[in-house]
Design an enzyme around this catalytic site. Sequence first.
Site, PDB file in Angstrom:
ATOM      1  CG  ASP A 196       0.699  43.178 -21.890  1.00  0.00           C
ATOM      2  OD1 ASP A 196      -0.407  42.985 -21.355  1.00  0.00           O
ATOM      3  OD2 ASP A 196       0.838  43.673 -23.018  1.00  0.00           O
ATOM      4  N   GLY A 197       3.954  42.597 -18.641  1.00  0.00           N
ATOM      5  CA  GLY A 197       5.020  41.888 -17.936  1.00  0.00           C
ATOM      6  C   GLY A 197       4.577  41.441 -16.543  1.00  0.00           C
ATOM      7  CD  GLU A 210       8.315  35.545 -26.107  1.00  0.00           C
ATOM      8  OE1 GLU A 210       8.736  35.477 -24.926  1.00  0.00           O
ATOM      9  OE2 GLU A 210       7.635  36.486 -26.513  1.00  0.00           O
ATOM     10  CB  SER A 220      10.289  42.469 -32.198  1.00  0.00           C
ATOM     11  OG  SER A 220       9.528  43.198 -31.288  1.00  0.00           O
TER      12      SER A 220
HETATM   13  P1  NAP Z   1       9.922  43.856 -21.042  1.00  0.00           P
HETATM   14  O1  NAP Z   1      11.262  43.882 -21.648  1.00  0.00           O
HETATM   15  O2  NAP Z   1       9.504  44.903 -20.080  1.00  0.00           O
HETATM   16  O3  NAP Z   1       8.806  43.747 -22.192  1.00  0.00           O
HETATM   17  C1  NAP Z   1       8.993  44.219 -23.452  1.00  0.00           C
HETATM   18  C2  NAP Z   1       7.683  44.818 -23.954  1.00  0.00           C
HETATM   19  O4  NAP Z   1       6.830  43.767 -24.411  1.00  0.00           O
HETATM   20  C3  NAP Z   1       6.894  45.586 -22.901  1.00  0.00           C
HETATM   21  O5  NAP Z   1       6.457  46.777 -23.486  1.00  0.00           O
HETATM   22  C4  NAP Z   1       5.744  44.659 -22.587  1.00  0.00           C
HETATM   23  O6  NAP Z   1       4.590  45.329 -22.175  1.00  0.00           O
HETATM   24  C5  NAP Z   1       5.512  44.052 -23.951  1.00  0.00           C
HETATM   25  N1  NAP Z   1       4.730  42.813 -23.981  1.00  0.00           N
HETATM   26  C6  NAP Z   1       4.780  41.746 -23.148  1.00  0.00           C
HETATM   27  N2  NAP Z   1       3.914  40.795 -23.554  1.00  0.00           N
HETATM   28  C7  NAP Z   1       3.283  41.295 -24.658  1.00  0.00           C
HETATM   29  C8  NAP Z   1       2.281  40.782 -25.524  1.00  0.00           C
HETATM   30  N3  NAP Z   1       1.758  39.563 -25.357  1.00  0.00           N
HETATM   31  N4  NAP Z   1       1.884  41.552 -26.584  1.00  0.00           N
HETATM   32  C9  NAP Z   1       2.419  42.770 -26.790  1.00  0.00           C
HETATM   33  N5  NAP Z   1       3.372  43.303 -25.998  1.00  0.00           N
HETATM   34  C10 NAP Z   1       3.811  42.558 -24.942  1.00  0.00           C
HETATM   35  O7  NAP Z   1       9.750  42.412 -20.347  1.00  0.00           O
HETATM   36  P2  NAP Z   1       8.442  41.825 -19.696  1.00  0.00           P
HETATM   37  O8  NAP Z   1       7.477  42.923 -19.412  1.00  0.00           O
HETATM   38  O9  NAP Z   1       8.859  40.892 -18.624  1.00  0.00           O
HETATM   39  O10 NAP Z   1       7.841  40.971 -20.914  1.00  0.00           O
HETATM   40  C11 NAP Z   1       8.529  39.855 -21.380  1.00  0.00           C
HETATM   41  C12 NAP Z   1       8.239  39.791 -22.840  1.00  0.00           C
HETATM   42  O11 NAP Z   1       8.866  40.854 -23.489  1.00  0.00           O
HETATM   43  C13 NAP Z   1       8.775  38.554 -23.512  1.00  0.00           C
HETATM   44  O12 NAP Z   1       7.887  37.478 -23.380  1.00  0.00           O
HETATM   45  C14 NAP Z   1       8.927  39.036 -24.950  1.00  0.00           C
HETATM   46  O13 NAP Z   1       7.784  38.741 -25.702  1.00  0.00           O
HETATM   47  C15 NAP Z   1       9.018  40.528 -24.843  1.00  0.00           C
HETATM   48  N6  NAP Z   1      10.301  40.999 -25.365  1.00  0.00           N
HETATM   49  C16 NAP Z   1      10.283  41.606 -26.563  1.00  0.00           C
HETATM   50  C17 NAP Z   1      11.483  42.001 -27.140  1.00  0.00           C
HETATM   51  C18 NAP Z   1      11.417  42.643 -28.481  1.00  0.00           C
HETATM   52  O14 NAP Z   1      10.318  42.925 -28.944  1.00  0.00           O
HETATM   53  N7  NAP Z   1      12.546  42.851 -29.104  1.00  0.00           N
HETATM   54  C19 NAP Z   1      12.686  41.776 -26.507  1.00  0.00           C
HETATM   55  C20 NAP Z   1      12.660  41.150 -25.262  1.00  0.00           C
HETATM   56  C21 NAP Z   1      11.443  40.739 -24.704  1.00  0.00           C
HETATM   57  P3  NAP Z   1       4.473  46.005 -20.712  1.00  0.00           P
HETATM   58  O15 NAP Z   1       5.259  47.287 -20.806  1.00  0.00           O
HETATM   59  O16 NAP Z   1       3.003  46.247 -20.578  1.00  0.00           O
HETATM   60  O17 NAP Z   1       5.037  45.062 -19.693  1.00  0.00           O
HETATM   61 MN    MN Z   2       7.373  44.993 -18.867  1.00  0.00          MN
END
Ligand code: NAP
Ligand code: MN
Length: 265
Positions: free
Chosen positions: A45-46, A123, A166
Amino acid sequence: MRVAVVYNQQKQTIDVVQHLLKLLKKADIQLDEREPEIVISVGGDGTLLSAFHRYSHRLKDVSFLGIHTGHLGFYTDWRDYELEELVESLKNNRGQSVSYPLLDVVIRYLNDKPDRHFLALNESTIKRGSRTMVADVYIKEELFERFRGDGLSVSTPTGSTAYNKSVGGAVLHPSINAIQLAEIASLNNRVFRTLGSPIIIAANEWLEIRLQDSNDYLITVDSLDIQQDEIDAIFYRIADERIQFASYRHMHFWHRVKDAFIGDT
Ligand code: NAP
Ligand code: MN
């Protein structure tokens, strides 16, 4: 049909991309990094998030398609062993597209600096350094609450399964045209009070988050960090633009949610 391929650097991804490029060539599908009609993301997704930001200036002319090389993603629903079928559908242009809402972000400054404008697929969050963030939350033009805590998250329906989930936000079906505000560790006691639950605002509404003057704000837009001071307010609403996905088959959203978060029961 002009296609661009965006991918991450994992070994498994590189193998898939090499295979995909061969199949595209065999099918006489042209590669065009600058003006593609279809953007294929290979990875997670990233990876799709970064593909979105690379082509966000051409959203009207582009459809996205995600192949996942790790676990099933929310934006990446093609498996790496389905490449033949995928290229075949592209070639025959059999697909329809579906579109989902995006989040429009405007940062307004205290000084004369011009506003900055962003689009988010997942987001945008606002946080501060070690100090409590104090922000006035307006819905349309009316003050709704004074927030104190770690920060705020505003997400799209497709982003509702990411960071939003989260921090206790609701999972929204992506056919719902709305954005969601969720709190990040709000301070709630006899003196400080916020609603304490996520809210989902309607398409004709917008959020205005007025910040106190401080130099340690961190604004995020998907994977992008924006560190800035002299921010006056941040405006969030549903964007006029939408993201289109080339859909060559039907995907059940709730099935995907179950698969990602619950597993077999
Ligand atoms: P990352 O830190 O590698 O991503 C965190 C996780 O979020 C990865 O497992 C990613 O999937 C998953 N993800 C991304 N978009 C999603 C969606 N729409 N629905 C469900 N899961 C999703 O960073 P990144 O891959 O660049 O993604 C950035 C996103 O990570 C941000 O937009 C934010 O939403 C999310 N994030 C979440 C947290 C948390 O939950 N505490 C903290 C920081 C960021 P993949 O492994 O397939 O890439
Ligand atoms: Mn990722």
